[in-house]
Design an enzyme around this catalytic site. Structure first.
Site, PDB file in Angstrom:
ATOM      1  N   CYS A 118       0.776  -1.966  -0.033  1.00 25.39           N
ATOM      2  CA  CYS A 118       0.043  -0.190  -0.298  1.00 25.39           C
ATOM      3  C   CYS A 118       1.125   1.560  -0.057  1.00 25.39           C
ATOM      4  CB  CYS A 118      -0.666  -0.150   1.294  1.00 25.39           C
ATOM      5  SG  CYS A 118      -0.309  -0.130   2.756  1.00 25.39           S
ATOM      6  N   GLN A 119       1.685   1.248  -0.355  1.00 26.65           N
ATOM      7  CA  GLN A 119       3.080   1.987   0.192  1.00 26.65           C
ATOM      8  C   GLN A 119       2.656   3.409  -0.904  1.00 26.65           C
ATOM      9  OE1 GLN A 119       3.877  -0.770   0.882  1.00 26.65           O
ATOM     10  NE2 GLN A 119       5.335  -0.572   2.302  1.00 26.65           N
TER      11      GLN A 119
END
Length: 352
Positions: free
Chosen positions: A86-87
């Site tokens: 998800c970064q």
């Protein structure tokens, strides 16, 4: 009710999502992750003894390879689970708005594309995709809109769920986004919540949120001491000791009426010197906390591995492989199993 549904797991990590699937009586027959330590963790735990576990880059693994490795497990009903790292979506960024039929034309959505590629090729009966809630931010929302358009064009009925782990028995405030798709029909609008704010729970005879002290107090003994937990001699050790349970650095500012303030309110990240309160749920467990980023234990130390695992609702006997830093990352990146279980149960109801 048939139990012949099986799960294929992408971006499996330490197996939090996959444990939740097993809890929902949907065994995971295939899992893949790019981190060797994550796959080694899965190998150490009997729950995955019958799972085909692949350490590798999904970009390099064709859908046919996944199908072939499944063998007879490819027959019958199946679901696809996983959350692309998800970064890229945790911060604002520039998104290309042009959409293409089989994917999303954005340089940071490539892993979402890989999930969609497998979804289109494997043709499961349903899927659960997890990511950070900020994927719904206007800057990022083209990703969600394109994802839904592609899934629906493949015949899935879809549902977007904004969920907080607190609502499903996880002793932690953790907001996440789930996109759930089914070839069946959703029987309800969203997963059934199992836990509620104390004031509501007491009035309506429901289960209250789980407080962190309930799940980690047993680990506050000499048996579980870790050298990494110590803060003595560190830059902010004395300050940390002064922060009351349930508070952060703002307790040492003029804002809180602290004499001779040591910090200025709202000039630091909110989780700087953030401390747990045993009678409240935990804040979000992160994958890579800075040296003075919480949550810290109310006894002014860093949390221990069995504590962060318990806060994430991993089984008590679950074993992790790797360095202390690697294990923190594995646990912090995981979908809490209890949360995953309820999302997968919600999908399962639409398939049977």
């Amino acid at each position: 009710m048939t139990q012949e549904i099986k799960a294929i797991s992408l971006f499996s990590g330490a197996g939090g999502f996959d444990i939740g699937s097993h809890m929902a009586n949907i065994p995971v027959v295939f899992s893949v992750d790019i981190e060797d330590d994550c796959i080694e963790t899965q190998k150490l735990n009997d729950i995955f003894k019958d799972t085909i576990k692949i350490s590798g880059d999904l970009f390099q693994i064709s859908s046919d390879e996944i199908k072939n490795s499944l063998g007879d497990n490819y027959k019958g009903k199946s679901i696809l689970i996983g959350g692309a790292p998800c970064q890229p979506f945790s911060k604002n960024g520039y998104w290309v708005t042009h959409k293409i039929r089989k994917g999303i034309d954005d340089p940071r959505a490539q892993l979402v594309n890989e999930y969609l590629r497998v979804l289109i090729d494997i043709k499961p009966d349903g899927f659960v995709f997890e990511n950070v809630e900020s994927l719904l931010h206007p800057t990022n929302k083209v990703i969600v809109d394109s994802f839904l358009e592609i899934a629906e064009s493949e015949g899935f009925e879809t549902n977007v769920i904004r969920a907080n782990a607190l609502d499903y028995g996880v002793p932690q405030k953790r907001k996440r986004l789930f996109i759930i798709g089914t070839k069946g029909t959703f029987k309800t609008k969203e997963p059934i919540k199992t836990h509620f704010p104390p004031e509501i729970a007491s009035k309506e005879n429901l289960q209250p949120y789980v407080n962190v002290g309930e799940v980690i107090s047993e680990y506050d003994t000499d048996e579980y001491i870790e050298k990494q937990e110590l803060t003595e001699g560190g830059t902010y050790h004395e300050d940390l000791k002064e922060v009351p349970p349930g508070m952060n650095y703002k307790a040492l500012t003029a804002w809180a009426g602290y004499p001779n303030p040591k910090f200025v309110a709202d000039k630091r990240f909110w989780n700087f010197l953030l401390k747990l309160h045993p009678e409240q749920p935990s804040w979000t467990i992160t994958a890579q906390p800075g040296p003075w980023v919480g949550p810290f234990h109310w006894n002014s130390r860093r949390l221990r591995v069995p504590e962060i695992a318990a806060i994430q609702t991993f089984p008590k006997d679950y074993v992790f492989y790797g360095s202390r830093r690697s294990i923190q990352k594995q646990i912090g990146n995981a979908v809490p199993p209890l949360m995953a279980k309820e999302m997968i149960n919600f999908l399962k109801e639409s398939l049977v």
